[in-house]
Design an enzyme around this catalytic site. Structure first.
Site, PDB file in Angstrom:
ATOM      1  CB  SER A 109      51.937  38.533  41.488  1.00  0.00           C
ATOM      2  OG  SER A 109      51.705  39.860  41.295  1.00  0.00           O
TER       3      SER A 109
ATOM      4  CE1 TYR B 130      46.685  38.089  39.408  1.00  0.00           C
ATOM      5  CE2 TYR B 130      47.983  39.941  40.493  1.00  0.00           C
ATOM      6  CZ  TYR B 130      47.890  38.865  39.585  1.00  0.00           C
ATOM      7  OH  TYR B 130      48.978  38.440  39.192  1.00  0.00           O
TER       8      TYR B 130
END
Length: 256
Positions: free
Chosen positions: A134, A147
């Site tokens: 990501s 995350y």
């Protein structure tokens, strides 16, 4: 082409499964929800094996990987797409367990997914290992401590693996999505620039995998955003992001 794919029940994983199937791949699909996997398998035109399991269950994931590799006569592409996205704040004791779960899914399960295929790929001197990272791994964002940490670690893990496997015939591909419209991003309470459809993302991602690109940001506009954020000094970055809305915490965990 034989493809082993985790996180296949929804979102990016399901979109990738559809795109690989459209290109004639034989699939091994892994996710927790058996009903969603069966529905996806029924929708796809090509052959596939379904493995309903939690990717943090190491022994079950390894067994599924070995079963698929045996059934298909050798796996060409492994795509580790399973992931959790949820807000985490270190000050809350209950978030410590959530942090562990995010790292176990987003990082450790990728390592487990790759492990059983490397030996056989070395012998054949071909194969591709793909991690869905990501752009959130480029810089830390408030409230996304777990995350961002997991995706930053994943990007560096893949780089280490790629360099270590150089000359073996095995390619390591890192795909870093920006904002992709999925159940996971539906809960985001902040603007999502360059938001794209999951199936459009999958087409570009599978193209990058076919090329063997070492690192690809999709969409390309987010690559420039990521570079800009990385270039910002802390004195400019910190106040710019400090007021950003935060993703909901553990009660709204979404997982593929």
């Amino acid at each position: 082409m034989n493809v082993f794919l985790t996180g296949a029940s929804s979102g990016i994983g399901a979109a990738l499964a559809r795109e690989f199937a459209r290109r004639g791949a034989r699939l091994g699909l892994v996710a927790r929800r058996a009903d969603a996997l069966q529905a996806l398998a029924a929708e796809l035109s090509g052959p596939c094996q379904v493995y309903a399991l939690d990717v943090t269950d190491r022994e079950r994931l390894l067994a599924a990987a070995r079963d698929f590799d045996h059934r298909c006569g050798g796996t060409d592409v492994v795509v580790a797409s399973a992931g959790i996205s949820t807000g985490v704040q270190t000050e809350y004791y209950e978030d410590l367990e959530v942090f562990d779960r995010v790292l176990a899914t987003n990082l450790n399960a990728v390592v487990t997914s790759f492990h059983p295929f490397i030996g056989a790929m070395r012998k054949r001197r071909r194969g591709t290992l793909v991690a869905i990272a990501s752009v959130a791994g480029v810089r830390g964002l408030p409230g996304s401590e777990a995350y961002c940490a997991s995706k930053a670690a994943l990007i560096n893990y893949c780089e280490s693996l790629r360099v270590g496997l150089r000359g073996s015939g095995i390619r390591v591909v890192t795909i870093a999505p920006g904002f992709v419209r999925t159940p996971m991003t539906d809960a985001n309470p902040y603007p999502m620039p360059f938001l794209m459809d999951a199936q459009a993302f999958a087409v570009r991602a599978v193209d990058a995998i076919a090329r063997g690109s070492s690192y690809t940001v999709i969409p390309w506009q987010m690559a420039w955003v990521a570079k800009l954020l990385r270039a910002l000094p802390n004195w400019a970055f910190d106040p710019l992001l400090a007021g950003r809305a935060r993703k909901p915490r553990a009660s709204d965990v979404q997982r593929d």
